[in-house]
Design a protein around this motif. Structure first.
Motif, short mmCIF file in Angstrom:
data_model
loop_
_atom_site.label_atom_id
_atom_site.label_comp_id
_atom_site.label_asym_id
_atom_site.label_seq_id
_atom_site.Cartn_x
_atom_site.Cartn_y
_atom_site.Cartn_z
N ARG A 120 0.84 -1.20 0.00
CA ARG A 120 0.00 0.00 0.00
C ARG A 120 0.88 1.26 0.00
N ASP A 148 -2.37 -6.04 -0.60
CA ASP A 148 -2.98 -5.70 -1.88
C ASP A 148 -2.38 -6.63 -2.95
N PRO A 149 -3.12 -7.63 -3.42
CA PRO A 149 -2.53 -8.59 -4.35
C PRO A 149 -2.13 -7.99 -5.69
N ASP A 150 -2.87 -6.99 -6.16
CA ASP A 150 -2.55 -6.41 -7.47
C ASP A 150 -1.18 -5.72 -7.43
N THR A 151 -0.94 -4.92 -6.39
CA THR A 151 0.34 -4.23 -6.29
C THR A 151 1.48 -5.21 -6.11
N THR A 153 1.67 -8.35 -6.92
CA THR A 153 1.91 -9.16 -8.11
C THR A 153 2.68 -8.38 -9.16
N ARG A 154 2.47 -7.07 -9.22
CA ARG A 154 3.26 -6.25 -10.14
C ARG A 154 4.71 -6.16 -9.69
N ASP A 190 0.71 -10.32 -14.76
CA ASP A 190 -0.55 -10.98 -14.44
C ASP A 190 -0.45 -12.50 -14.52
N ARG A 194 0.32 -16.81 -7.73
CA ARG A 194 0.05 -16.43 -6.36
C ARG A 194 0.23 -17.68 -5.49
#
Length: 200
Positions: A120, A148-151, A153-154, A190, A194
């Motif tokens: 975050r 935050d999985p999106d952040t 993972t990037r 993407d 995970r």
């Protein structure tokens, strides 16, 4: 004859959102250190640096033997985390350390950055450019708390841990036994897996 060494940078988020997890960070590093003591052959080729990050990054431990890893339990949380500065810092630091290892007759393998955070950042629009410049090391992200999985993972171009694995276990699997971790740094973000269970 030159000896292979694996430089590893453990980046620890000390923002206020991580307040409840600093103890977990400390426990994970202690578990990692114990795993290194139990496997001295693997540990002999590992060099670890611990980097703190919040508004700016700082060095908690310069690159040294993994069995000497520091305890972070006494660190105080800061108001916010900025990811861009730590990626820029790592870009310069990794190059400097790799050159120093070469100068000392060692042969550094591709470095690993193990990035521990809830993902975050306060600089959500700015950090991706700095992240894109950090091309030498493999990047492994470890999510803590309500991550935050999106952040993450990037960030984790090689691997992402988002639950079900203790920090010390993930570090040991990634750093002490990297052949057991199948890095896929060429995958688009993407497609990075995970991880929800034990590493293997």
């Amino acid at each position: 004859m030159e000896a292979d060494v694996l430089p590893c940078y453990v980046v620890c988020d000390f923002s206020s959102s991580m307040t409840d997890y600093i103890g977990e960070l400390g426990a994970g590093l202690r578990e990692f250190r114990a795993a290194a003591h139990a496997d001295p052959v693997a540990a002999a080729r590992i060099r670890v640096s611990v980097i703190g990050m919040a508004r700016t990054p700082w060095v908690l431990q310069p690159l040294r033997q993994v069995v000497e890893i520091v305890d972070v339990a006494e660190q105080s949380p800061c108001a916010a985390t900025f990811f861009g500065p730590v990626f820029d810092f790592l870009h310069a630091r990794v190059e400097e350390d790799v050159n120093a290892l070469n100068d000392n007759g060692l042969r550094p393998l591709r470095p690993i950055v193990f990035f521990v955070s809830d993902g975050r950042p306060a600089d959500a629009a700015e950090w991706p450019a700095a992240h894109a410049r950090l091309t030498r090391p493999e990047l492994v992200a470890f999510g803590v708390g309500a991550a935050d999985p999106d952040t993450l993972t990037r960030i984790g171009t090689a691997r992402v841990f988002l639950g079900g694995v203790r920090l010390g276990t993930a570090l040991a699997a990634t750093v002490l036994h990297p052949r057991r971790v199948h890095f896929r740094s060429t995958r688009p973000p993407d497609a990075v897996p995970r991880i929800h269970g034990e590493a293997g």
